[in-house]
Design an enzyme around this catalytic site. Structure first.
Site, PDB file in Angstrom:
ATOM      1  CG  HIS A  73      -1.747  -1.041   1.512  1.00  0.00           C
ATOM      2  ND1 HIS A  73      -2.519  -1.581   0.528  1.00  0.00           N
ATOM      3  CD2 HIS A  73      -2.033  -1.731   2.648  1.00  0.00           C
ATOM      4  CE1 HIS A  73      -3.229  -2.566   1.048  1.00  0.00           C
ATOM      5  NE2 HIS A  73      -2.948  -2.683   2.316  1.00  0.00           N
ATOM      6  CD  GLU A 125      -4.066   1.924  -3.171  1.00  0.00           C
ATOM      7  OE1 GLU A 125      -4.235   0.704  -3.006  1.00  0.00           O
ATOM      8  OE2 GLU A 125      -4.462   2.523  -4.186  1.00  0.00           O
ATOM      9  CB  SER A 217      -8.724  -7.880   2.146  1.00  0.00           C
ATOM     10  OG  SER A 217      -8.751  -7.799   0.743  1.00  0.00           O
ATOM     11  CG  ASN A 219      -8.335  -7.204  -2.979  1.00  0.00           C
ATOM     12  OD1 ASN A 219      -8.630  -8.333  -3.324  1.00  0.00           O
ATOM     13  ND2 ASN A 219      -7.340  -6.958  -2.144  1.00  0.00           N
TER      14      ASN A 219
END
Ligand code: SF4
Length: 281
Positions: A73, A125, A217, A219
């Site tokens: 990230h 990120e 997470s 994603n």
């Protein structure tokens, strides 16, 4: 029971790269190795890394000497500066795709654009991208958050790498209505997009969809959401023990996909357990 596994399920190249840097350094074992927070969003892999000697710290005050692996990230500039001042070696595992977003955000800021970041404000990120994008940048989750905070007529747009393409496009079309000038960098991760697309296609074909991935997470959360739009019987799990028998009741075809931090052995373990333990229940 038939179990179909998405071919693009599991580790992306950014995660593979971070892990290989960390394991190599741990194998050499010349100095203690630290990471700021878990290296990836998978509890089993993080446990294995810790077993091999990786020390997870919350902030830079906890490290006096040794080496620091930067997560895929990325990390704020202050972390690099502090490491340099303390003579701590840096293993920079920032994913090249993420690094590009940071560079684009910095470029847009320097060119005088107000930078709009489409993504999750709390994600590490995005926090780093915000730093590069400057003080008057704003983060929006989707088009509903476009607001009066947009103060300039010249806006520059980037997205968190794991944002679904449809969300990016719908926010862009709204931004076009208010900007005089707009500069956009498509910063979506192609490997994530391909995983979303393949998983959604699989979700359409099966009776139940299992999405493997860490609860933290981003994603994996998007993957679950996208699959659930196609297949209401979609469940996110971290391990085979999370599977509940009623989910599979009377179901013939099970689809499996996984987030970018999921190791292949875990996907295989879940596939085998489905066939050996749950088949015929
Ligand atoms: S998901 Fe994409 S951007 Fe994120 S670490 Fe993996 S390859 Fe890099």
């Amino acid at each position: 029971m038939e179990v179909l596994v998405a071919q693009k399920a599991g580790f992306c190249y950014g995660v593979k790269r971070a892990l290989s840097l960390a394991y190599e350094a741990l194998k050499e074992g010349q100095e203690p190795l630290y990471s700021l927070g878990p290296l990836i969003h998978n509890p089993q892999v993080v446990k294995d890394l810790e077993g091999n000697g990786l020390k997870i710290i919350e902030d830079m005050s906890q490290i006096k000497k040794g080496a620091l692996v930067i997560r895929s990230h990325g990390a704020p500039a202050s972390v690099f500066t502090e490491a340099q001042n303390k003579k701590i070696n840096i293993l920079d595992a920032t994913c090249p795709t993420v690094k590009k977003v940071q560079e684009y955000a910095e470029f847009l800021r320097e060119e005088g654009y107000q930078v709009i970041i489409i993504g999750d404000k709390e994600h590490p990120e995005v926090k780093v991208i915000e730093e590069y994008a400057g003080k008057n940048s704003i983060v929006i989750r989707d088009k509903t958050e476009i607001s009066q905070h947009i103060i300039q007529e010249r806006i520059g747009v980037v997205a968190q790498t794991t944002q679904p393409g449809a969300n990016f496009l719908s926010a862009l079309s709204e931004l076009l209505k208010i900007a005089k000038e707009i500069k956009v960098f498509n910063t979506l991760c192609t490997s994530t997009e391909a995983r979303y697309k393949e998983s959604v296609e699989l979700a359409r074909k099966v009776d139940v969809m299992l999405v493997i991935g860490g609860r933290a997470s981003a994603n994996t959360a998007h993957l679950t959401h996208l699959c659930r739009q196609e297949q209401p019987h979609t469940f996110q799990i971290e391990a085979a023990d999370d599977i509940e028998i009623p989910w599979l009741d009377g179901k013939k075809t099970i689809g499996i996909t996984a987030g970018a931090s999921t190791p292949y052995w875990l996907i295989e373990d879940i596939r085998e357990k489905l066939l050996s333990k749950f088949d015929g229940q």
